[in-house]
Design a protein around this motif. Structure first.
Motif, PDB file in Angstrom:
ATOM      1  N   MET A   1     -27.439 -17.236 -32.067  1.00 31.36           N
ATOM      2  CA  MET A   1     -26.381 -16.783 -32.971  1.00 31.36           C
ATOM      3  C   MET A   1     -25.029 -17.213 -32.417  1.00 31.36           C
ATOM      4  SD  MET A   1     -25.747 -12.888 -34.325  1.00 31.36           S
ATOM      5  CE  MET A   1     -24.587 -12.556 -35.634  1.00 31.36           C
ATOM      6  N   LEU A   2     -24.262 -17.930 -33.227  1.00 34.19           N
ATOM      7  CA  LEU A   2     -23.012 -18.522 -32.751  1.00 34.19           C
ATOM      8  C   LEU A   2     -22.033 -17.471 -32.230  1.00 34.19           C
ATOM      9  CD1 LEU A   2     -21.200 -20.976 -32.386  1.00 34.19           C
ATOM     10  CD2 LEU A   2     -20.460 -20.698 -34.767  1.00 34.19           C
ATOM     11  N   THR A   3     -21.899 -16.357 -32.946  1.00 30.87           N
ATOM     12  CA  THR A   3     -20.929 -15.340 -32.536  1.00 30.87           C
ATOM     13  C   THR A   3     -21.269 -14.772 -31.159  1.00 30.87           C
ATOM     14  OG1 THR A   3     -22.197 -13.731 -33.824  1.00 30.87           O
ATOM     15  CG2 THR A   3     -20.252 -14.672 -34.860  1.00 30.87           C
ATOM     16  N   VAL A   4     -22.549 -14.531 -30.906  1.00 25.91           N
ATOM     17  CA  VAL A   4     -22.964 -14.003 -29.603  1.00 25.91           C
ATOM     18  C   VAL A   4     -22.735 -15.046 -28.517  1.00 25.91           C
ATOM     19  CG1 VAL A   4     -24.913 -13.142 -28.249  1.00 25.91           C
ATOM     20  CG2 VAL A   4     -24.649 -12.446 -30.635  1.00 25.91           C
ATOM     21  N   PHE A   5     -23.055 -16.312 -28.817  1.00 26.18           N
ATOM     22  CA  PHE A   5     -22.838 -17.387 -27.848  1.00 26.18           C
ATOM     23  C   PHE A   5     -21.371 -17.471 -27.452  1.00 26.18           C
ATOM     24  CE2 PHE A   5     -21.570 -21.752 -26.941  1.00 26.18           C
ATOM     25  CZ  PHE A   5     -22.432 -22.077 -25.903  1.00 26.18           C
ATOM     26  N   LEU A   6     -20.482 -17.429 -28.443  1.00 29.62           N
ATOM     27  CA  LEU A   6     -19.046 -17.543 -28.172  1.00 29.62           C
ATOM     28  C   LEU A   6     -18.526 -16.330 -27.400  1.00 29.62           C
ATOM     29  CD1 LEU A   6     -17.814 -18.980 -31.587  1.00 29.62           C
ATOM     30  CD2 LEU A   6     -17.967 -20.194 -29.406  1.00 29.62           C
ATOM     31  N   THR A   7     -18.928 -15.141 -27.813  1.00 29.53           N
ATOM     32  CA  THR A   7     -18.406 -13.943 -27.158  1.00 29.53           C
ATOM     33  C   THR A   7     -18.909 -13.833 -25.730  1.00 29.53           C
ATOM     34  OG1 THR A   7     -17.799 -11.665 -27.742  1.00 29.53           O
ATOM     35  CG2 THR A   7     -20.145 -12.143 -27.632  1.00 29.53           C
ATOM     36  N   ASP A   8     -20.125 -14.354 -25.462  1.00 28.39           N
ATOM     37  CA  ASP A   8     -20.664 -14.310 -24.100  1.00 28.39           C
ATOM     38  C   ASP A   8     -19.915 -15.250 -23.158  1.00 28.39           C
ATOM     39  OD1 ASP A   8     -22.487 -12.357 -24.618  1.00 28.39           O
ATOM     40  OD2 ASP A   8     -24.238 -13.683 -24.739  1.00 28.39           O
ATOM     41  N   LEU A   9     -19.220 -16.228 -23.709  1.00 34.73           N
ATOM     42  CA  LEU A   9     -18.405 -17.110 -22.873  1.00 34.73           C
ATOM     43  C   LEU A   9     -17.251 -16.357 -22.219  1.00 34.73           C
ATOM     44  CD1 LEU A   9     -18.141 -20.290 -25.148  1.00 34.73           C
ATOM     45  CD2 LEU A   9     -19.438 -20.072 -23.008  1.00 34.73           C
ATOM     46  N   ALA A  10     -16.886 -15.210 -22.796  1.00 37.16           N
ATOM     47  CA  ALA A  10     -15.765 -14.427 -22.275  1.00 37.16           C
ATOM     48  C   ALA A  10     -16.227 -13.125 -21.640  1.00 37.16           C
ATOM     49  CB  ALA A  10     -14.770 -14.134 -23.391  1.00 37.16           C
ATOM     50  N   ASP A  11     -17.508 -13.028 -21.318  1.00 37.32           N
ATOM     51  CA  ASP A  11     -17.989 -11.832 -20.631  1.00 37.32           C
ATOM     52  C   ASP A  11     -17.574 -11.876 -19.166  1.00 37.32           C
ATOM     53  OD1 ASP A  11     -20.206  -9.520 -21.175  1.00 37.32           O
ATOM     54  OD2 ASP A  11     -20.274 -10.185 -19.092  1.00 37.32           O
ATOM     55  N   HIS A  73     -12.560  -9.132 -24.043  1.00 33.10           N
ATOM     56  CA  HIS A  73     -13.147 -10.469 -24.137  1.00 33.10           C
ATOM     57  C   HIS A  73     -12.109 -11.486 -24.596  1.00 33.10           C
ATOM     58  CE1 HIS A  73     -16.981  -8.381 -23.811  1.00 33.10           C
ATOM     59  NE2 HIS A  73     -17.618  -9.552 -23.775  1.00 33.10           N
ATOM     60  N   THR A  74     -11.374 -11.135 -25.654  1.00 30.34           N
ATOM     61  CA  THR A  74     -10.372 -12.062 -26.183  1.00 30.34           C
ATOM     62  C   THR A  74      -9.276 -12.314 -25.165  1.00 30.34           C
ATOM     63  OG1 THR A  74     -10.806 -11.207 -28.412  1.00 30.34           O
ATOM     64  CG2 THR A  74      -8.804 -12.503 -28.102  1.00 30.34           C
ATOM     65  N   MET A  75      -8.802 -11.254 -24.532  1.00 32.29           N
ATOM     66  CA  MET A  75      -7.723 -11.396 -23.566  1.00 32.29           C
ATOM     67  C   MET A  75      -8.167 -12.219 -22.359  1.00 32.29           C
ATOM     68  SD  MET A  75      -6.616 -10.243 -20.452  1.00 32.29           S
ATOM     69  CE  MET A  75      -5.055 -10.516 -19.658  1.00 32.29           C
ATOM     70  N   ALA A  76      -9.284 -11.826 -21.731  1.00 32.99           N
ATOM     71  CA  ALA A  76      -9.726 -12.480 -20.496  1.00 32.99           C
ATOM     72  C   ALA A  76     -10.156 -13.917 -20.747  1.00 32.99           C
ATOM     73  CB  ALA A  76     -10.867 -11.683 -19.871  1.00 32.99           C
ATOM     74  N   GLY A  77     -10.883 -14.160 -21.842  1.00 33.69           N
ATOM     75  CA  GLY A  77     -11.307 -15.522 -22.137  1.00 33.69           C
ATOM     76  C   GLY A  77     -10.135 -16.438 -22.401  1.00 33.69           C
ATOM     77  N   ALA A 103      -7.988 -18.127 -28.302  1.00 30.19           N
ATOM     78  CA  ALA A 103      -7.865 -16.718 -28.679  1.00 30.19           C
ATOM     79  C   ALA A 103      -8.424 -16.481 -30.081  1.00 30.19           C
ATOM     80  CB  ALA A 103      -6.403 -16.281 -28.610  1.00 30.19           C
ATOM     81  N   CYS A 104      -8.130 -17.383 -30.991  1.00 33.35           N
ATOM     82  CA  CYS A 104      -8.615 -17.231 -32.373  1.00 33.35           C
ATOM     83  C   CYS A 104     -10.139 -17.290 -32.444  1.00 33.35           C
ATOM     84  CB  CYS A 104      -8.011 -18.312 -33.263  1.00 33.35           C
ATOM     85  SG  CYS A 104      -6.236 -18.110 -33.588  1.00 33.35           S
ATOM     86  N   VAL A 105     -10.736 -18.213 -31.705  1.00 30.81           N
ATOM     87  CA  VAL A 105     -12.201 -18.348 -31.719  1.00 30.81           C
ATOM     88  C   VAL A 105     -12.866 -17.097 -31.142  1.00 30.81           C
ATOM     89  CG1 VAL A 105     -14.152 -19.622 -30.739  1.00 30.81           C
ATOM     90  CG2 VAL A 105     -12.176 -20.861 -31.641  1.00 30.81           C
ATOM     91  N   LEU A 106     -12.359 -16.635 -30.010  1.00 28.00           N
ATOM     92  CA  LEU A 106     -12.936 -15.443 -29.392  1.00 28.00           C
ATOM     93  C   LEU A 106     -12.697 -14.204 -30.246  1.00 28.00           C
ATOM     94  CD1 LEU A 106     -11.980 -16.064 -25.640  1.00 28.00           C
ATOM     95  CD2 LEU A 106     -14.226 -16.342 -26.718  1.00 28.00           C
ATOM     96  N   ALA A 107     -11.505 -14.118 -30.832  1.00 27.79           N
ATOM     97  CA  ALA A 107     -11.194 -12.977 -31.707  1.00 27.79           C
ATOM     98  C   ALA A 107     -12.136 -12.955 -32.902  1.00 27.79           C
ATOM     99  CB  ALA A 107      -9.740 -13.052 -32.164  1.00 27.79           C
ATOM    100  N   TRP A 108     -12.390 -14.122 -33.475  1.00 28.73           N
ATOM    101  CA  TRP A 108     -13.312 -14.194 -34.614  1.00 28.73           C
ATOM    102  C   TRP A 108     -14.700 -13.701 -34.223  1.00 28.73           C
ATOM    103  CZ3 TRP A 108     -17.716 -17.372 -34.903  1.00 28.73           C
ATOM    104  CH2 TRP A 108     -18.392 -17.301 -36.128  1.00 28.73           C
ATOM    105  N   SER A 109     -15.163 -14.098 -33.036  1.00 28.84           N
ATOM    106  CA  SER A 109     -16.494 -13.669 -32.609  1.00 28.84           C
ATOM    107  C   SER A 109     -16.562 -12.157 -32.422  1.00 28.84           C
ATOM    108  CB  SER A 109     -16.888 -14.379 -31.305  1.00 28.84           C
ATOM    109  OG  SER A 109     -16.157 -13.878 -30.186  1.00 28.84           O
ATOM    110  N   ARG A 110     -15.497 -11.561 -31.917  1.00 36.34           N
ATOM    111  CA  ARG A 110     -15.482 -10.105 -31.715  1.00 36.34           C
ATOM    112  C   ARG A 110     -15.434  -9.368 -33.049  1.00 36.34           C
ATOM    113  NH1 ARG A 110     -17.801  -8.903 -27.906  1.00 36.34           N
ATOM    114  NH2 ARG A 110     -16.652  -7.034 -27.296  1.00 36.34           N
ATOM    115  N   LEU A 111     -14.664  -9.898 -33.991  1.00 34.55           N
ATOM    116  CA  LEU A 111     -14.602  -9.294 -35.314  1.00 34.55           C
ATOM    117  C   LEU A 111     -15.943  -9.429 -36.037  1.00 34.55           C
ATOM    118  CD1 LEU A 111     -11.087 -10.473 -36.574  1.00 34.55           C
ATOM    119  CD2 LEU A 111     -11.762  -8.123 -36.021  1.00 34.55           C
ATOM    120  N   ALA A 112     -16.548 -10.593 -35.934  1.00 38.79           N
ATOM    121  CA  ALA A 112     -17.818 -10.830 -36.615  1.00 38.79           C
ATOM    122  C   ALA A 112     -18.921  -9.926 -36.071  1.00 38.79           C
ATOM    123  CB  ALA A 112     -18.220 -12.295 -36.475  1.00 38.79           C
TER     124      ALA A 112
END
Length: 230
Positions: A1-11, A73-77, A103-112
């Protein structure tokens, strides 16, 4: 799942090893000013996010939640990947634009994933871009690395991300627990007759959006434990 993949980049389980590796690399290259700027910005950003989360999460989410937990996640990534971008020798407008795109990409993943509100990811993104600007200012003109160094560091960082990706930190659970159950009774005053947060709270008040959890566990003392913001 793309959203999980992206958000995990900022874990944090991905970013903390990257932060440590980059700091060691800068020290090995004897880039003292850049290494100091990196350490100061990484520490400052982390502390700022921690303080905001502890303060804002203490009273629990309200039914009309707008700003409860700024997106870590958004801030740190944005901060980490944006600062890496700043060392590529790009001009400041390009660096800021790139950090904003991250920031926009990570924010989108967190919102999604339903982990944060729009305001929370905006706050996280703004803080992340601000940290990138601070790094560029502290590091000065010497922040830019040679092309060979950038390529080698990029390969090593990508390799480390590949190894750590998918591991999820439990730091959010710890922060929420301290904020709600330790700081909540001290910082929050309930209306007359209403329960004090951290002692007796309705399940509706503790309800948090989570992509993978539909409930909360109960501790041995009978208090509800907060679920992590993924």
């Amino acid at each position: 799942m793309l959203t999980v993949f992206l958000t995990d980049l900022a874990d944090q389980d991905v970013l903390l090893p990257v932060e440590a590796l980059v700091l060691l690399a800068l020290l090995a290259l004897r880039r003292w000013r850049v290494a100091l700027a990196w350490a100061v910005v990484m520490a400052s950003g982390s502390v700022l996010t921690l303080v905001l989360k502890l303060a804002l999460e203490a009273c629990g989410p309200t039914p009309d939640r707008v700003l409860y937990s700024p997106s870590g996640h958004t801030m740190a990534g944005t901060m980490v990947y944006g600062c890496l971008l700043a060392m590529a020798g790009l001009r400041l407008p390009v660096v800021i634009g790139g950090a904003g795109a991250i920031a926009c990409v990570l924010a989108w993943s967190r919102l999604a994933l339903g982990a944060h509100t729009l305001v929370e990811v905006v706050v996280g993104g703004v803080l992340g871009v601000a940290m990138v600007c601070l790094f560029r200012r502290l590091a000065g003109p010497g922040a830019a690395m040679s092309g060979r160094t950038v390529r080698v560091l990029s390969v090593v960082v990508i390799g480390l991300i590949a190894v750590c990706h998918g591991h999820r930190s439990t730091v959010e659970i710890a922060i929420q627990h301290v904020s709600r159950f330790d700081l909540g009774p001290l910082l929050c005053r309930a209306a007359p007759g209403a329960p004090v947060y951290g002692h007796a709270v309705s399940s509706a008040a503790l309800a948090m959006p989570s992509p993978s959890s539909s409930g909360r566990s109960v501790s041995s003392s009978g208090r509800q434990r907060p679920t992590a913001l993924r």
